[in-house]
Design a protein around this motif. Structure first.
Motif, PDB file in Angstrom:
ATOM      1  N   ILE A  19     -15.975   7.343   2.315  1.00 28.49           N
ATOM      2  CA  ILE A  19     -15.273   6.991   3.554  1.00 28.49           C
ATOM      3  C   ILE A  19     -16.232   6.348   4.553  1.00 28.49           C
ATOM      4  O   ILE A  19     -15.967   5.280   5.098  1.00 28.49           O
ATOM      5  CB  ILE A  19     -14.593   8.231   4.165  1.00 28.49           C
ATOM      6  N   LEU A  20     -17.352   7.012   4.803  1.00 24.45           N
ATOM      7  CA  LEU A  20     -18.302   6.503   5.802  1.00 24.45           C
ATOM      8  C   LEU A  20     -18.924   5.175   5.374  1.00 24.45           C
ATOM      9  O   LEU A  20     -19.079   4.265   6.189  1.00 24.45           O
ATOM     10  CB  LEU A  20     -19.380   7.545   6.086  1.00 24.45           C
ATOM     11  N   GLU A  21     -19.272   5.038   4.093  1.00 25.86           N
ATOM     12  CA  GLU A  21     -19.881   3.792   3.626  1.00 25.86           C
ATOM     13  C   GLU A  21     -18.915   2.617   3.706  1.00 25.86           C
ATOM     14  O   GLU A  21     -19.297   1.524   4.100  1.00 25.86           O
ATOM     15  CB  GLU A  21     -20.380   3.953   2.186  1.00 25.86           C
ATOM     16  N   SER A  51      -7.827  -3.213   9.242  1.00 26.14           N
ATOM     17  CA  SER A  51      -8.983  -3.484   8.381  1.00 26.14           C
ATOM     18  C   SER A  51      -9.663  -2.177   7.956  1.00 26.14           C
ATOM     19  O   SER A  51     -10.210  -2.090   6.851  1.00 26.14           O
ATOM     20  CB  SER A  51      -9.977  -4.410   9.075  1.00 26.14           C
ATOM     21  N   ILE A  52      -9.605  -1.152   8.798  1.00 23.19           N
ATOM     22  CA  ILE A  52     -10.158   0.161   8.425  1.00 23.19           C
ATOM     23  C   ILE A  52      -9.343   0.735   7.269  1.00 23.19           C
ATOM     24  O   ILE A  52      -9.903   1.198   6.265  1.00 23.19           O
ATOM     25  CB  ILE A  52     -10.146   1.124   9.634  1.00 23.19           C
ATOM     26  N   LYS A  57      -8.463   1.875   1.417  1.00 25.05           N
ATOM     27  CA  LYS A  57      -7.560   1.774   0.268  1.00 25.05           C
ATOM     28  C   LYS A  57      -8.207   1.026  -0.889  1.00 25.05           C
ATOM     29  O   LYS A  57      -7.893   1.284  -2.051  1.00 25.05           O
ATOM     30  CB  LYS A  57      -6.248   1.131   0.680  1.00 25.05           C
ATOM     31  N   LYS A  58      -9.118   0.097  -0.604  1.00 24.21           N
ATOM     32  CA  LYS A  58      -9.851  -0.596  -1.668  1.00 24.21           C
ATOM     33  C   LYS A  58     -10.709   0.381  -2.459  1.00 24.21           C
ATOM     34  O   LYS A  58     -10.960   0.176  -3.637  1.00 24.21           O
ATOM     35  CB  LYS A  58     -10.744  -1.696  -1.078  1.00 24.21           C
ATOM     36  N   LYS A  60      -9.778   3.400  -3.042  1.00 32.09           N
ATOM     37  CA  LYS A  60      -8.814   4.372  -3.564  1.00 32.09           C
ATOM     38  C   LYS A  60      -8.765   5.659  -2.733  1.00 32.09           C
ATOM     39  O   LYS A  60      -8.561   6.747  -3.256  1.00 32.09           O
ATOM     40  CB  LYS A  60      -9.139   4.733  -5.027  1.00 32.09           C
ATOM     41  N   MET A  61      -8.942   5.528  -1.420  1.00 32.98           N
ATOM     42  CA  MET A  61      -8.870   6.668  -0.506  1.00 32.98           C
ATOM     43  C   MET A  61      -7.545   6.609   0.252  1.00 32.98           C
ATOM     44  O   MET A  61      -7.175   5.561   0.770  1.00 32.98           O
ATOM     45  CB  MET A  61     -10.033   6.638   0.498  1.00 32.98           C
ATOM     46  N   ALA A  62      -6.850   7.739   0.325  1.00 28.38           N
ATOM     47  CA  ALA A  62      -5.597   7.810   1.079  1.00 28.38           C
ATOM     48  C   ALA A  62      -5.935   7.840   2.567  1.00 28.38           C
ATOM     49  O   ALA A  62      -6.764   8.638   3.009  1.00 28.38           O
ATOM     50  CB  ALA A  62      -4.814   9.051   0.689  1.00 28.38           C
ATOM     51  N   ALA A  63      -5.321   6.948   3.348  1.00 29.49           N
ATOM     52  CA  ALA A  63      -5.604   6.872   4.781  1.00 29.49           C
ATOM     53  C   ALA A  63      -4.357   6.457   5.543  1.00 29.49           C
ATOM     54  O   ALA A  63      -3.522   5.721   5.032  1.00 29.49           O
ATOM     55  CB  ALA A  63      -6.736   5.878   5.037  1.00 29.49           C
ATOM     56  N   GLN A  64      -4.268   6.972   6.780  1.00 30.58           N
ATOM     57  CA  GLN A  64      -3.118   6.664   7.626  1.00 30.58           C
ATOM     58  C   GLN A  64      -3.579   6.658   9.078  1.00 30.58           C
ATOM     59  O   GLN A  64      -4.318   7.556   9.508  1.00 30.58           O
ATOM     60  CB  GLN A  64      -2.064   7.743   7.419  1.00 30.58           C
ATOM     61  N   ILE A  65      -3.145   5.669   9.849  1.00 35.33           N
ATOM     62  CA  ILE A  65      -3.524   5.586  11.261  1.00 35.33           C
ATOM     63  C   ILE A  65      -2.798   6.687  12.029  1.00 35.33           C
ATOM     64  O   ILE A  65      -1.581   6.801  11.963  1.00 35.33           O
ATOM     65  CB  ILE A  65      -3.179   4.209  11.854  1.00 35.33           C
ATOM     66  N   GLU A  66      -3.568   7.488  12.746  1.00 36.24           N
ATOM     67  CA  GLU A  66      -2.986   8.569  13.538  1.00 36.24           C
ATOM     68  C   GLU A  66      -2.788   8.153  14.988  1.00 36.24           C
ATOM     69  O   GLU A  66      -1.754   8.421  15.583  1.00 36.24           O
ATOM     70  CB  GLU A  66      -3.885   9.808  13.458  1.00 36.24           C
ATOM     71  N   SER A  67      -3.811   7.494  15.574  1.00 35.09           N
ATOM     72  CA  SER A  67      -3.674   7.026  16.953  1.00 35.09           C
ATOM     73  C   SER A  67      -4.658   5.896  17.233  1.00 35.09           C
ATOM     74  O   SER A  67      -5.709   5.803  16.614  1.00 35.09           O
ATOM     75  CB  SER A  67      -3.893   8.162  17.949  1.00 35.09           C
ATOM     76  N   VAL A  68      -4.278   5.058  18.194  1.00 36.97           N
ATOM     77  CA  VAL A  68      -5.137   3.972  18.682  1.00 36.97           C
ATOM     78  C   VAL A  68      -5.037   4.001  20.199  1.00 36.97           C
ATOM     79  O   VAL A  68      -3.948   4.018  20.757  1.00 36.97           O
ATOM     80  CB  VAL A  68      -4.680   2.595  18.155  1.00 36.97           C
TER      81      VAL A  68
END
Length: 110
Positions: A19-21, A51-52, A57-58, A60-68
């Motif tokens: 994730i961090l890399e 873009s984050i 996702k490239k 293969k990590m599940a991610a979802q925007i929580e807040s901006v």
């Protein structure tokens, strides 16, 4: 500048590294913070939230925007302000002499 909070799935230690890399490679990031307990990644900077998500996702990590939103501003600590005021008051109580180039405090000659 904005603060973006992304919900991520952290299963093992390697997930944190991936994730961090993957996000750290993006341009415009000022700071990254990964909270394992909450499962959130906080990004501060001039970065597009999409873009984050795409970079995660490239990998293969599940991610979802929580807040901006705007980043939190740091408020000065009351103790620091009091100490600064005390130092200023101490300086102003000392006798000063007028010199052609400005004021300077008297210092005893030893």
């Amino acid at each position: 500048m904005k603060k973006i909070v992304v919900k991520v799935t952290i299963i093992r230690e390697k997930c944190k590294t991936v994730i961090l890399e993957s996000v750290a490679k993006l341009d415009g990031i000022q700071s990254l913070n990964l909270d394992e307990e909450k499962g959130t990644l906080t990004v501060v900077g001039n970065v597009d939230p999409v873009s984050i998500i795409n970079s995660l996702k490239k990998k293969k990590m599940a991610a979802q925007i929580e807040s901006v939103g705007p980043p939190e501003e740091k408020k000065p600590d009351e103790e620091e302000c009091k100490k600064a005021c005390e130092k200023m008051i101490e300086c102003c109580r000392r006798p000063c002499s007028r010199m052609p180039f400005g004021w300077y405090p008297h210092r005893p000659v030893i």
